[in-house]
Motif scaffolding. Structure first.
Motif, PDB file in Angstrom:
ATOM      1  N   GLU A 104      41.370  -3.465  -2.414  1.00 28.27           N
ATOM      2  CA  GLU A 104      42.248  -2.544  -3.130  1.00 28.27           C
ATOM      3  C   GLU A 104      42.487  -3.022  -4.566  1.00 28.27           C
ATOM      4  N   GLN A 105      42.643  -4.337  -4.750  1.00 32.22           N
ATOM      5  CA  GLN A 105      42.820  -4.874  -6.093  1.00 32.22           C
ATOM      6  C   GLN A 105      41.514  -4.763  -6.886  1.00 32.22           C
ATOM      7  N   GLY A 106      40.412  -4.950  -6.210  1.00 31.69           N
ATOM      8  CA  GLY A 106      39.093  -4.774  -6.814  1.00 31.69           C
ATOM      9  C   GLY A 106      38.796  -5.729  -7.963  1.00 31.69           C
ATOM     10  N   LEU A 107      37.739  -5.409  -8.675  1.00 27.70           N
ATOM     11  CA  LEU A 107      37.331  -6.231  -9.815  1.00 27.70           C
ATOM     12  C   LEU A 107      38.345  -6.164 -10.951  1.00 27.70           C
ATOM     13  N   GLN A 108      39.180  -5.137 -10.955  1.00 19.99           N
ATOM     14  CA  GLN A 108      40.204  -5.002 -11.992  1.00 19.99           C
ATOM     15  C   GLN A 108      41.136  -6.213 -11.992  1.00 19.99           C
ATOM     16  N   ALA A 109      41.224  -6.921 -10.850  1.00 15.84           N
ATOM     17  CA  ALA A 109      42.070  -8.115 -10.767  1.00 15.84           C
ATOM     18  C   ALA A 109      41.578  -9.229 -11.685  1.00 15.84           C
ATOM     19  N   LEU A 110      40.353  -9.135 -12.154  1.00 11.65           N
ATOM     20  CA  LEU A 110      39.841 -10.130 -13.095  1.00 11.65           C
ATOM     21  C   LEU A 110      40.327  -9.870 -14.521  1.00 11.65           C
ATOM     22  N   ALA A 111      40.661  -8.627 -14.821  1.00 10.84           N
ATOM     23  CA  ALA A 111      41.067  -8.258 -16.176  1.00 10.84           C
ATOM     24  C   ALA A 111      42.574  -8.084 -16.326  1.00 10.84           C
ATOM     25  N   ALA A 112      43.258  -7.688 -15.250  1.00 15.01           N
ATOM     26  CA  ALA A 112      44.712  -7.464 -15.293  1.00 15.01           C
ATOM     27  C   ALA A 112      45.332  -8.001 -14.014  1.00 15.01           C
TER      28      ALA A 112
ATOM     29  N   ALA B 158      30.394   1.949 -12.837  1.00 10.74           N
ATOM     30  CA  ALA B 158      31.224   0.775 -12.552  1.00 10.74           C
ATOM     31  C   ALA B 158      30.559  -0.090 -11.476  1.00 10.74           C
ATOM     32  N   TYR B 159      30.718  -1.400 -11.591  1.00  9.04           N
ATOM     33  CA  TYR B 159      30.261  -2.298 -10.533  1.00  9.04           C
ATOM     34  C   TYR B 159      31.182  -2.145  -9.331  1.00  9.04           C
ATOM     35  N   GLN B 160      30.618  -2.301  -8.152  1.00 10.45           N
ATOM     36  CA  GLN B 160      31.351  -2.143  -6.902  1.00 10.45           C
ATOM     37  C   GLN B 160      31.750  -3.519  -6.362  1.00 10.45           C
TER      38      GLN B 160
ATOM     39  N   ILE C 297      32.167 -11.922   0.049  1.00  4.99           N
ATOM     40  CA  ILE C 297      32.492 -10.783  -0.815  1.00  4.99           C
ATOM     41  C   ILE C 297      31.176 -10.259  -1.371  1.00  4.99           C
ATOM     42  N   ASP C 298      31.154  -9.011  -1.771  1.00  4.42           N
ATOM     43  CA  ASP C 298      29.972  -8.412  -2.370  1.00  4.42           C
ATOM     44  C   ASP C 298      30.343  -7.786  -3.714  1.00  4.42           C
ATOM     45  N   VAL C 299      29.505  -8.025  -4.702  1.00  4.82           N
ATOM     46  CA  VAL C 299      29.572  -7.329  -5.990  1.00  4.82           C
ATOM     47  C   VAL C 299      28.207  -6.692  -6.160  1.00  4.82           C
ATOM     48  N   TYR C 300      28.182  -5.405  -6.511  1.00  2.41           N
ATOM     49  CA  TYR C 300      26.888  -4.731  -6.576  1.00  2.41           C
ATOM     50  C   TYR C 300      26.926  -3.505  -7.479  1.00  2.41           C
ATOM     51  N   SER C 301      25.730  -3.086  -7.848  1.00  2.00           N
ATOM     52  CA  SER C 301      25.512  -1.849  -8.599  1.00  2.00           C
ATOM     53  C   SER C 301      24.647  -0.951  -7.730  1.00  2.00           C
ATOM     54  N   PHE C 302      24.855   0.348  -7.828  1.00  2.00           N
ATOM     55  CA  PHE C 302      24.046   1.291  -7.064  1.00  2.00           C
ATOM     56  C   PHE C 302      22.698   1.571  -7.716  1.00  2.00           C
TER      57      PHE C 302
END
Length: 146
Positions: free
Chosen positions: A76-84, A110-112, A122-127
């Motif tokens: 829910e926090q997502g990658l946005q937690a890295l910036a804010a 956006a990266y997923q 954890i997974d970080v990915y692009s479609f």
């Protein structure tokens, strides 16, 4: 007394003939047909490489986040937690900015992020180029599991 030119005297050429122009155009067309596909293929490869580099960088930042805060951000926090700093629980106790701005993939999507991941903790990915799950070639997903 002036000498008159003989009508059969050689004249200097003043331009190109139609046949010469056609030959030059055909040569340019053949060269373009050979070179353009290679250039386009390199462009596609460079976008895939850029996406892999971004995914690796985001994974590195997520690992720093976990070192500082004891856990990865939730889905829910997502990658946005890295910036804010997240405002929903669990609130990270030692948060600091890990990126100035979240990157988008080379295709503008956006990266997923998934926690827990399907292929790792954890997974970080692009479609990929098509922006949807799955695909082959340029449309294939690019992820942290690769």
């Amino acid at each position: 007394m002036t000498l008159a030119r003989h009508p059969t005297a050689a004249r200097s050429p003043r331009g190109f003939t139609l046949i010469e122009l056609m030959v030059v155009i055909m040569i340019i067309g053949v060269l373009a047909a050979l070179i353009v596909p290679n250039v386009l293929d390199r462009l596609a490869q460079s976008k895939v490489t850029a996406a892999r580099t971004d995914v690796a960088s985001l994974m590195g930042q997520l690992k720093l986040y976990k070192l500082d805060n004891g856990q990865f951000p939730t889905s829910e926090q997502g990658l946005q937690a890295l910036a804010a700093k997240p405002t929903t629980g669990p609130i990270p106790p030692n948060w600091k900015p890990y990126v100035d701005k979240l990157p988008t993939d080379p295709w503008g999507h956006a990266y997923q992020y998934a926690n827990p991941g399907l292929k790792g903790e954890i997974d970080v990915y692009s479609f990929g180029a098509d922006g949807v799950v799955g695909g082959e070639g340029d449309n294939a997903d690019i992820g942290s599991w690769q």
